[in-house]
Write an enzyme that holds these catalytic residues in place. Structure first.
Site, PDB file in Angstrom:
ATOM      1  N   LYS A  14     -25.281 -17.800  -4.485  1.00 19.63           N
ATOM      2  CA  LYS A  14     -25.662 -17.954  -5.988  1.00 19.63           C
ATOM      3  C   LYS A  14     -26.232 -19.557  -6.361  1.00 19.63           C
ATOM      4  CE  LYS A  14     -22.210 -16.834  -8.328  1.00 19.63           C
ATOM      5  NZ  LYS A  14     -21.075 -16.700  -7.387  1.00 19.63           N
ATOM      6  N   ARG A  89     -19.696 -12.816 -16.497  1.00 22.60           N
ATOM      7  CA  ARG A  89     -18.530 -12.323 -15.449  1.00 22.60           C
ATOM      8  C   ARG A  89     -18.099 -10.836 -16.060  1.00 22.60           C
ATOM      9  NH1 ARG A  89     -18.425 -16.943 -11.918  1.00 22.60           N
ATOM     10  NH2 ARG A  89     -17.003 -16.757 -10.362  1.00 22.60           N
ATOM     11  N   ARG A 123     -15.958 -22.193   4.266  1.00 26.37           N
ATOM     12  CA  ARG A 123     -16.643 -22.990   3.416  1.00 26.37           C
ATOM     13  C   ARG A 123     -16.295 -24.510   3.273  1.00 26.37           C
ATOM     14  NH1 ARG A 123     -18.825 -20.946  -2.143  1.00 26.37           N
ATOM     15  NH2 ARG A 123     -16.654 -20.339  -2.529  1.00 26.37           N
ATOM     16  N   ARG A 156     -12.900 -26.074  -1.137  1.00 25.18           N
ATOM     17  CA  ARG A 156     -12.513 -25.846  -2.450  1.00 25.18           C
ATOM     18  C   ARG A 156     -11.210 -25.252  -2.822  1.00 25.18           C
ATOM     19  NH1 ARG A 156     -17.473 -22.443  -5.320  1.00 25.18           N
ATOM     20  NH2 ARG A 156     -15.807 -21.436  -6.251  1.00 25.18           N
ATOM     21  N   ARG A 167     -10.315 -12.753  -6.956  1.00 23.81           N
ATOM     22  CA  ARG A 167     -11.780 -13.033  -7.184  1.00 23.81           C
ATOM     23  C   ARG A 167     -12.490 -11.786  -6.967  1.00 23.81           C
ATOM     24  NH1 ARG A 167     -14.222 -18.257  -5.218  1.00 23.81           N
ATOM     25  NH2 ARG A 167     -12.497 -18.417  -3.544  1.00 23.81           N
TER      26      ARG A 167
END
Ligand code: AMP
Length: 226
Positions: A14, A89, A123, A156, A167
């Protein structure tokens, strides 16, 4: 004036896709997650309020999220429009948003959960300039170092197995119904996010009937206005 929303699970790209679109069309990119992360990094009062919730992969309360979005949008620096990333969300956030703003398109980046896991757990992020790397297919030239500024890359805080499980669960339970709500208004465009970033960007542009990346010329009224 163009007003877009981009949705998709964590790691679906995104942020990357919004940044490309925003830079090319002079849109303001509004990422609630980035705003929160900036506040955490800079030890603000807001950062202190959201830090633990974010690290656990949970959703921040609607009131706080809505006030951040409202404050950002009331800056009215979005002459050519905006692209909102990571919001809404859940249903209350969607209702709040639709009461105040009309939207021209909702882009949904589709990615299977197995691919999300692979991407998110690999990531790495540059804490200085925010560039995302992936240890599988977009590795930095020097291991552990940002190609652009040389800073030490970090993981992160919410890119852990535990936080990711929360999540993903929240996404399917609370965000999937928002997509259905938007779909009833007939402006949802699903894009396969498994492809390379430039291919995904082309698909997004085709869906939104936009010219290919970089095709805009200065002063082109069809590109940024109307
Ligand atoms: P993101 O970068 O979009 O993955 O967001 C990172 C984290 O910020 C999320 O896991 C939440 O803790 C928080 N957050 C971002 N956007 C929202 C939102 N619309 N509603 C609630 N929490 C959010």
């Amino acid at each position: 004036m163009r007003k877009y929303v981009i949705m998709g699970v964590q790691g679906s790209g995104k942020g990357t896709q919004s940044q490309i679109l925003a830079a090319d069309l002079d849109l303001v990119h509004i990422s609630v997650g980035d705003i929160f992360r900036w506040n955490v990094q800079n030890h603000t009062k807001l950062g202190a309020l959201v830090r633990r919730t974010m690290a656990a992969g949970e959703l921040v309360g609607d009131d706080l999220v809505e006030s951040v979005v409202r404050d950002r949008l009331t800056q009215h620096d979005w002459n050519f429009g905006f692209i909102v990333d990571g919001f809404p969300r859940n249903r209350p956030q969607a209702e709040f948003f639709l009461e105040s703003y009309d939207i021209d398109g909702v882009i949904v980046l589709d990615l299977p959960d197995s691919e999300v896991r692979r991407r998110v757990l690999n990531r790495r992020v540059c804490p200085a300039c925010g560039i995302n790397y992936n240890l599988i297919d977009s590795t930095p030239k020097v291991p552990g170092q940002c190609d652009s500024c040389g800073a030490q890359l970090v993981t992160r805080e919410d890119d852990t197995e535990e936080a990711l499980a929360v999540r993903l669960h929240d996404y399917h339970e609370k965000t999937d119904p928002v997509i259905e709500l938007f779909r009833r208004k007939e402006y949802v465009f699903n894009v396969d996010a498994r492809s390379a970033p430039e291919v995904v960007q082309e698909q997004i542009r085709k869906s939104l009937a936009l010219p290919p990346a970089g095709a805009r010329t200065a002063g082109d009224p069809g590109a940024a206005g109307a």
